[in-house]
Design a protein around this motif. Structure first.
Motif, PDB file in Angstrom:
ATOM      1  N   PRO A 199       0.906  -1.285  -0.025  1.00 25.61           N
ATOM      2  CA  PRO A 199       0.026  -0.098   0.138  1.00 25.61           C
ATOM      3  C   PRO A 199       0.773   1.390  -0.033  1.00 25.61           C
ATOM      4  CG  PRO A 199      -0.930  -1.648   1.455  1.00 25.61           C
ATOM      5  CD  PRO A 199       0.259  -2.174   1.203  1.00 25.61           C
ATOM      6  N   GLY A 200       2.068   1.118   0.717  1.00 26.39           N
ATOM      7  CA  GLY A 200       2.765   2.179   0.441  1.00 26.39           C
ATOM      8  C   GLY A 200       3.836   2.441  -0.618  1.00 26.39           C
ATOM      9  N   LEU A 201       3.413   1.633  -1.734  1.00 24.58           N
ATOM     10  CA  LEU A 201       4.404   1.831  -2.737  1.00 24.58           C
ATOM     11  C   LEU A 201       3.701   2.783  -3.679  1.00 24.58           C
ATOM     12  CD1 LEU A 201       6.956   0.501  -4.213  1.00 24.58           C
ATOM     13  CD2 LEU A 201       5.337  -0.976  -5.361  1.00 24.58           C
ATOM     14  N   THR A 202       4.554   3.747  -4.127  1.00 23.79           N
ATOM     15  CA  THR A 202       3.996   4.783  -5.046  1.00 23.79           C
ATOM     16  C   THR A 202       4.958   5.214  -6.132  1.00 23.79           C
ATOM     17  OG1 THR A 202       5.484   6.532  -3.848  1.00 23.79           O
ATOM     18  CG2 THR A 202       3.192   5.926  -3.258  1.00 23.79           C
ATOM     19  N   PRO A 203       4.740   5.502  -7.303  1.00 23.40           N
ATOM     20  CA  PRO A 203       5.678   5.831  -8.249  1.00 23.40           C
ATOM     21  C   PRO A 203       6.751   6.569  -7.870  1.00 23.40           C
ATOM     22  CG  PRO A 203       3.440   6.200  -9.215  1.00 23.40           C
ATOM     23  CD  PRO A 203       3.363   6.111  -7.685  1.00 23.40           C
ATOM     24  N   ALA A 204       6.677   7.649  -7.016  1.00 23.13           N
ATOM     25  CA  ALA A 204       7.697   8.305  -6.560  1.00 23.13           C
ATOM     26  C   ALA A 204       8.735   7.274  -5.915  1.00 23.13           C
ATOM     27  CB  ALA A 204       7.197   9.613  -5.455  1.00 23.13           C
ATOM     28  N   ARG A 205       8.301   6.589  -5.019  1.00 26.23           N
ATOM     29  CA  ARG A 205       9.298   5.640  -4.190  1.00 26.23           C
ATOM     30  C   ARG A 205       9.926   4.676  -5.242  1.00 26.23           C
ATOM     31  NH1 ARG A 205       6.321   4.160   1.340  1.00 26.23           N
ATOM     32  NH2 ARG A 205       5.885   6.236   2.051  1.00 26.23           N
ATOM     33  N   VAL A 206       9.416   4.289  -6.263  1.00 30.25           N
ATOM     34  CA  VAL A 206       9.798   3.417  -7.254  1.00 30.25           C
ATOM     35  C   VAL A 206      10.944   4.248  -7.861  1.00 30.25           C
ATOM     36  CG1 VAL A 206       9.789   2.096  -9.346  1.00 30.25           C
ATOM     37  CG2 VAL A 206       7.921   2.103  -7.595  1.00 30.25           C
ATOM     38  N   LEU A 207      10.831   5.582  -8.151  1.00 27.71           N
ATOM     39  CA  LEU A 207      11.787   6.499  -8.760  1.00 27.71           C
ATOM     40  C   LEU A 207      12.805   6.624  -7.937  1.00 27.71           C
ATOM     41  CD1 LEU A 207       9.475   9.124 -10.818  1.00 27.71           C
ATOM     42  CD2 LEU A 207      11.254   7.513 -11.764  1.00 27.71           C
ATOM     43  N   HIS A 208      12.599   6.781  -6.914  1.00 24.94           N
ATOM     44  CA  HIS A 208      13.801   6.850  -5.724  1.00 24.94           C
ATOM     45  C   HIS A 208      14.528   5.947  -5.660  1.00 24.94           C
ATOM     46  CE1 HIS A 208      15.539   7.471  -1.805  1.00 24.94           C
ATOM     47  NE2 HIS A 208      15.674   8.673  -2.072  1.00 24.94           N
ATOM     48  N   ALA A 209      13.944   4.519  -5.621  1.00 30.94           N
ATOM     49  CA  ALA A 209      14.644   3.482  -5.385  1.00 30.94           C
ATOM     50  C   ALA A 209      15.683   3.051  -6.517  1.00 30.94           C
ATOM     51  CB  ALA A 209      13.732   2.090  -5.185  1.00 30.94           C
ATOM     52  N   GLU A 210      15.230   3.370  -7.941  1.00 27.59           N
ATOM     53  CA  GLU A 210      15.941   3.408  -9.023  1.00 27.59           C
ATOM     54  C   GLU A 210      17.109   4.325  -9.100  1.00 27.59           C
ATOM     55  OE1 GLU A 210      16.261   0.879 -11.011  1.00 27.59           O
ATOM     56  OE2 GLU A 210      14.398  -0.343  -9.968  1.00 27.59           O
ATOM     57  N   TRP A 211      16.664   5.743  -8.660  1.00 31.54           N
ATOM     58  CA  TRP A 211      17.615   6.733  -8.577  1.00 31.54           C
ATOM     59  C   TRP A 211      18.808   6.386  -7.560  1.00 31.54           C
ATOM     60  CZ3 TRP A 211      20.414  10.093 -10.207  1.00 31.54           C
ATOM     61  CH2 TRP A 211      21.470  11.137  -9.673  1.00 31.54           C
ATOM     62  N   HIS A 212      18.481   5.693  -6.438  1.00 32.79           N
ATOM     63  CA  HIS A 212      19.641   5.275  -5.450  1.00 32.79           C
ATOM     64  C   HIS A 212      20.510   4.198  -6.105  1.00 32.79           C
ATOM     65  CE1 HIS A 212      21.150   4.429  -1.542  1.00 32.79           C
ATOM     66  NE2 HIS A 212      20.994   2.917  -1.901  1.00 32.79           N
ATOM     67  N   LYS A 213      19.814   3.315  -6.787  1.00 33.06           N
ATOM     68  CA  LYS A 213      20.536   2.194  -7.543  1.00 33.06           C
ATOM     69  C   LYS A 213      21.703   2.938  -8.444  1.00 33.06           C
ATOM     70  CE  LYS A 213      16.981  -1.559  -7.665  1.00 33.06           C
ATOM     71  NZ  LYS A 213      16.270  -2.400  -8.673  1.00 33.06           N
TER      72      LYS A 213
END
Length: 262
Positions: free
Chosen positions: A12-26
């Motif tokens: 439920p806490g998964l949002t497009p912004a968080r996916v983007l942040h995760a890929e930016w971190h990688k």
């Protein structure tokens, strides 16, 4: 008695912004990112300085931006390899399983990778182009290639060159997702995107040569010049063609990502 298998759903806490942040971190924490982008910058700046400091008037017929950014012919390979590593390397390391477990819908991962890579690649490439152009003008300011950033078409050509490299590398990213192997994706990119158009162009057939002008590498060549490039489409047509190619490859990668097992 029947049994049911639970289908993973996104948190439920998964949002497009968080996916983007995760890929930016990688992207920013991978050593390969800094190595490939660093080499890309060094090639463009180094070749640009060499071209500017050794200019003796013999290449007066070459477009000034093309002349100063001659190193991008080599650097685009580095950026393309980075695009491939972003997708294909996760399969070789096994990280893709953790990624797809965290984002079961899968497609948001691919779109996030593409978005983060596009923004990063264009920003770095455009900034490098501007710096290289200004440095080369230290030696070219008293020659027939003297130009400034405010002269007509200069910024557009610098940005066009960066857009061309970015979109070519976005195609490479899609090939990485399709092949799921770094060597295979690099081979596919070099063979189909870089070598195939040159081979087809040797065929003495007007229809084939006209079609080759719409291939990704030829479309990219039309973007980084102040004056129109002979035997190429216009910059606008080249940009649209590259966007369509990148969209098709990414769409194919997204379709297979949904259908194949990790």
């Amino acid at each position: 008695m029947t049994t049911t298998t639970a289908i993973p759903t996104a948190s439920p806490g998964l949002t497009p912004a968080r996916v983007l942040h995760a890929e930016w971190h990688k992207l920013r924490t991978l050593r390969s990112t800094w190595w490939t982008l660093g080499l890309s910058i060094a090639l463009v700046v180094g070749v640009g300085l060499m071209m500017g400091s050794t200019y003796d008037g013999d290449d007066a017929n070459i477009d000034t931006v093309v002349f100063t950014l001659f190193g991008t012919q080599l650097s685009q390979i580095c950026v393309a390899v980075l695009g491939i590593l972003i997708t294909a390397s996760e399969y070789s390391t096994g990280l893709v399983r953790a990624t797809m477990t965290a984002v079961p819908r899968r497609l948001p991962v691919l779109w996030a990778k593409a978005a983060v890579f596009t923004a990063s690649a264009f920003t770095v490439t455009f900034a490098t182009n501007v710096v290289t152009f200004l440095l080369a003008q230290i030696w070219l300011s008293d020659t027939d290639k003297a130009l400034t950033l405010t002269d007509s078409g200069v910024l557009g050509a610098l940005a066009g060159n960066a857009a061309g490299i970015t979109l070519l590398s976005l195609i490479a990213l899609g090939l990485g997702a399709l092949c799921r192997s770094v060597p295979a994706a690099i081979g596919a990119f070099v063979g189909t995107v870089m070598i195939l158009p040159e081979v087809l162009q040797m065929i003495d057939n007007d229809t084939v040569r006209s079609a080759v002008a719409y291939f990704p590498s030829k479309s990219a060549e039309s973007l980084g010049s102040i004056i129109p490039v002979a035997d190429h489409n216009s910059a606008a047509t080249g940009l649209v063609s590259l966007i369509v190619w990148a969209a098709l490859v990414l769409a194919a990668a997204g379709l297979l990502l949904k259908r194949r097992d990790v």
